[in-house]
Design a protein around this motif. Structure first.
Motif, PDB file in Angstrom:
ATOM      1  N   VAL A  17       0.951  -1.113  -0.088  1.00 49.78           N
ATOM      2  CA  VAL A  17       0.048   0.114   0.105  1.00 49.78           C
ATOM      3  C   VAL A  17       0.945   0.999  -0.029  1.00 49.78           C
ATOM      4  O   VAL A  17       1.643   1.413   0.815  1.00 49.78           O
ATOM      5  N   PRO A  18       0.822   2.299  -1.069  1.00 52.35           N
ATOM      6  CA  PRO A  18       1.586   3.283  -1.124  1.00 52.35           C
ATOM      7  C   PRO A  18       1.649   3.965   0.301  1.00 52.35           C
ATOM      8  O   PRO A  18       0.675   4.357   0.696  1.00 52.35           O
ATOM      9  N   GLY A  19       2.695   4.438   0.972  1.00 55.54           N
ATOM     10  CA  GLY A  19       2.794   5.177   1.963  1.00 55.54           C
ATOM     11  C   GLY A  19       2.650   4.575   3.360  1.00 55.54           C
ATOM     12  O   GLY A  19       2.667   5.246   4.199  1.00 55.54           O
ATOM     13  N   SER A  20       2.686   3.243   3.422  1.00 54.53           N
ATOM     14  CA  SER A  20       2.281   2.507   4.498  1.00 54.53           C
ATOM     15  C   SER A  20       3.567   2.093   5.136  1.00 54.53           C
ATOM     16  O   SER A  20       4.685   1.935   4.471  1.00 54.53           O
ATOM     17  N   THR A  21       3.684   1.627   6.447  1.00 57.36           N
ATOM     18  CA  THR A  21       4.694   1.167   7.114  1.00 57.36           C
ATOM     19  C   THR A  21       4.384  -0.236   7.566  1.00 57.36           C
ATOM     20  O   THR A  21       3.192  -0.463   7.654  1.00 57.36           O
ATOM     21  N   ARG A  22       5.463  -1.054   7.958  1.00 52.46           N
ATOM     22  CA  ARG A  22       5.353  -2.190   8.441  1.00 52.46           C
ATOM     23  C   ARG A  22       4.587  -2.159   9.895  1.00 52.46           C
ATOM     24  O   ARG A  22       4.922  -1.172  10.741  1.00 52.46           O
ATOM     25  N   PRO A  23       3.673  -3.218  10.189  1.00 51.18           N
ATOM     26  CA  PRO A  23       2.968  -3.213  11.399  1.00 51.18           C
ATOM     27  C   PRO A  23       3.838  -3.040  12.657  1.00 51.18           C
ATOM     28  O   PRO A  23       3.431  -2.557  13.647  1.00 51.18           O
ATOM     29  N   ALA A  24       4.957  -3.789  12.592  1.00 45.88           N
ATOM     30  CA  ALA A  24       5.945  -3.794  13.990  1.00 45.88           C
ATOM     31  C   ALA A  24       6.462  -2.612  14.066  1.00 45.88           C
ATOM     32  O   ALA A  24       6.926  -2.240  15.058  1.00 45.88           O
ATOM     33  N   GLN A  25       6.526  -1.545  13.295  1.00 41.18           N
ATOM     34  CA  GLN A  25       7.080  -0.100  13.250  1.00 41.18           C
ATOM     35  C   GLN A  25       6.014   1.009  13.751  1.00 41.18           C
ATOM     36  O   GLN A  25       6.556   2.188  13.671  1.00 41.18           O
ATOM     37  N   ARG A  26       4.778   0.557  13.759  1.00 38.66           N
ATOM     38  CA  ARG A  26       3.733   1.501  14.141  1.00 38.66           C
ATOM     39  C   ARG A  26       2.782   1.367  15.240  1.00 38.66           C
ATOM     40  O   ARG A  26       2.707  -0.270  15.400  1.00 38.66           O
ATOM     41  N   ALA A  27       2.230   2.083  16.031  1.00 42.73           N
ATOM     42  CA  ALA A  27       1.317   1.614  16.713  1.00 42.73           C
ATOM     43  C   ALA A  27      -0.076   1.753  16.048  1.00 42.73           C
ATOM     44  O   ALA A  27      -0.219   2.705  15.635  1.00 42.73           O
ATOM     45  N   ARG A  28      -0.907   0.757  16.020  1.00 47.55           N
ATOM     46  CA  ARG A  28      -2.270   0.936  15.654  1.00 47.55           C
ATOM     47  C   ARG A  28      -3.191   0.245  16.485  1.00 47.55           C
ATOM     48  O   ARG A  28      -3.071  -0.459  17.299  1.00 47.55           O
ATOM     49  N   ARG A  29      -4.446   0.425  16.217  1.00 45.25           N
ATOM     50  CA  ARG A  29      -5.848  -0.252  16.710  1.00 45.25           C
ATOM     51  C   ARG A  29      -6.447  -0.919  15.906  1.00 45.25           C
ATOM     52  O   ARG A  29      -7.973  -0.984  15.868  1.00 45.25           O
ATOM     53  N   ALA A  30      -6.210  -1.918  15.261  1.00 47.60           N
ATOM     54  CA  ALA A  30      -6.602  -2.808  14.361  1.00 47.60           C
ATOM     55  C   ALA A  30      -7.549  -3.862  15.206  1.00 47.60           C
ATOM     56  O   ALA A  30      -7.071  -4.178  16.368  1.00 47.60           O
ATOM     57  N   ARG A  31      -8.673  -4.257  14.548  1.00 46.16           N
ATOM     58  CA  ARG A  31      -9.551  -5.032  15.479  1.00 46.16           C
ATOM     59  C   ARG A  31      -9.523  -6.190  14.515  1.00 46.16           C
ATOM     60  O   ARG A  31      -9.737  -6.298  13.274  1.00 46.16           O
ATOM     61  N   LEU A  32      -9.762  -7.572  14.988  1.00 42.73           N
ATOM     62  CA  LEU A  32      -9.912  -8.874  14.624  1.00 42.73           C
ATOM     63  C   LEU A  32     -10.977  -9.648  15.508  1.00 42.73           C
ATOM     64  O   LEU A  32     -10.631  -9.679  16.434  1.00 42.73           O
ATOM     65  N   ILE A  33     -12.063  -9.703  14.906  1.00 38.13           N
ATOM     66  CA  ILE A  33     -13.378 -10.338  15.571  1.00 38.13           C
ATOM     67  C   ILE A  33     -13.570  -9.499  16.911  1.00 38.13           C
ATOM     68  O   ILE A  33     -13.842  -8.172  16.574  1.00 38.13           O
TER      69      ILE A  33
END
Length: 250
Positions: A210-226
């Motif tokens: 995805v253009p402009g994205s960074t690796r998940p391990a290098q950023r804090a995020r609030r993704a949800r799964l189930i």
């Protein structure tokens, strides 16, 4: 499918599972994130034992002991951009709509998420055997066509999934007595080590770009799964400010 599960319970099936676990372990060891999902055509063959990802779910179209989510591969009830590592174990070739299934996997993957597609190679001894059994109406191959790595690469490129690596194993299905099987297993190990493109099963590793994205391990995020959210990091308490002279004056 119960027929495919029965085949994986056979001597050759168990041998192939061992090969797949060893082949995918090295790549899984460097695929980090919060959530991992395996979407399988069978209900009892998890391949994520070597993954450092703690939260793992096993998705299948039918309930089973190892299955934690019952769903079809082409209609995953998972949030968009929520899965960091996804293993597709024969789920494309045993799907009625494999292209839509791949679209769903792309949708649920996070930016820079890892996708591992495992399938039977039609241009191999095993692939020829599958084609002959499919023509004869043999189950579970009846009405199914193996997806070649070339066609899969085209689909991956169209969806913005960049192929990182392709491995093959199980060049010669074991047969005969103990001595002959030992020779065949050494032959398979040699072919896999030299990356010969004649393996009966392939493992294609791709990443979602995805253009402009960074690796998940290098950023804090609030993704949800189930129903699970990624916990936010706890910030350290700040020291109390030093009172200025005159603040406590009467």
């Amino acid at each position: 499918m119960t027929e495919l599960e029965t085949w994986y319970s056979s001597t050759n099936g168990r041998y192939l599972l061992g090969l797949l676990e060893r082949e995918i372990a090295a790549s899984l060891d460097t695929a980090f994130g919060y959530h991992l999902a395996q979407v399988g055509a069978t209900r009892c063959h998890p391949l994520f034992g070597g993954s450092p990802v703690r939260h793992r779910i096993y998705v299948s179209s039918r309930a089973g002991e190892s299955v934690s989510l019952v769903a079809n591969a082409d209609e995953l009830p998972l949030a968009t951009d929520s899965v960091d590592v996804l293993i597709a174990h024969h789920s494309l070739e045993f799907s009625d709509n494999p292209h839509q299934a791949l679209r769903e996997m792309h949708r649920v993957l996070t930016p820079q998420g890892h996708l591992f597609v495992i399938g039977f190679n039609p241009w191999s001894l095993k692939g020829v055997n599958i084609a002959l059994r499919a023509r004869a109406g043999g189950s579970p191959w009846r009405g199914r066509r193996s997806l070649s790595t070339w066609r899969l690469s085209d689909w991956l490129n169209l969806l913005g999934l960049e192929e990182e690596e392709a491995r093959q194993c199980y060049t010669v299905p074991p047969f005969g007595g103990r001595r002959i099987r030992a020779v065949v297993e050494r032959c398979n190990a040699w072919c896999a080590r030299h990356r010969l493109p004649a393996g009966g099963v392939y493992i294609v590793h791709a990443m979602k770009q995805v253009p402009g994205s960074t690796r998940p391990a290098q950023r804090a995020r609030r993704a949800r799964l189930i129903d699970l959210a990624v916990p936010k990091p706890v910030s350290a308490p700040r020291p109390a400010p030093t009172p200025r002279r005159g603040d406590n004056a009467a």
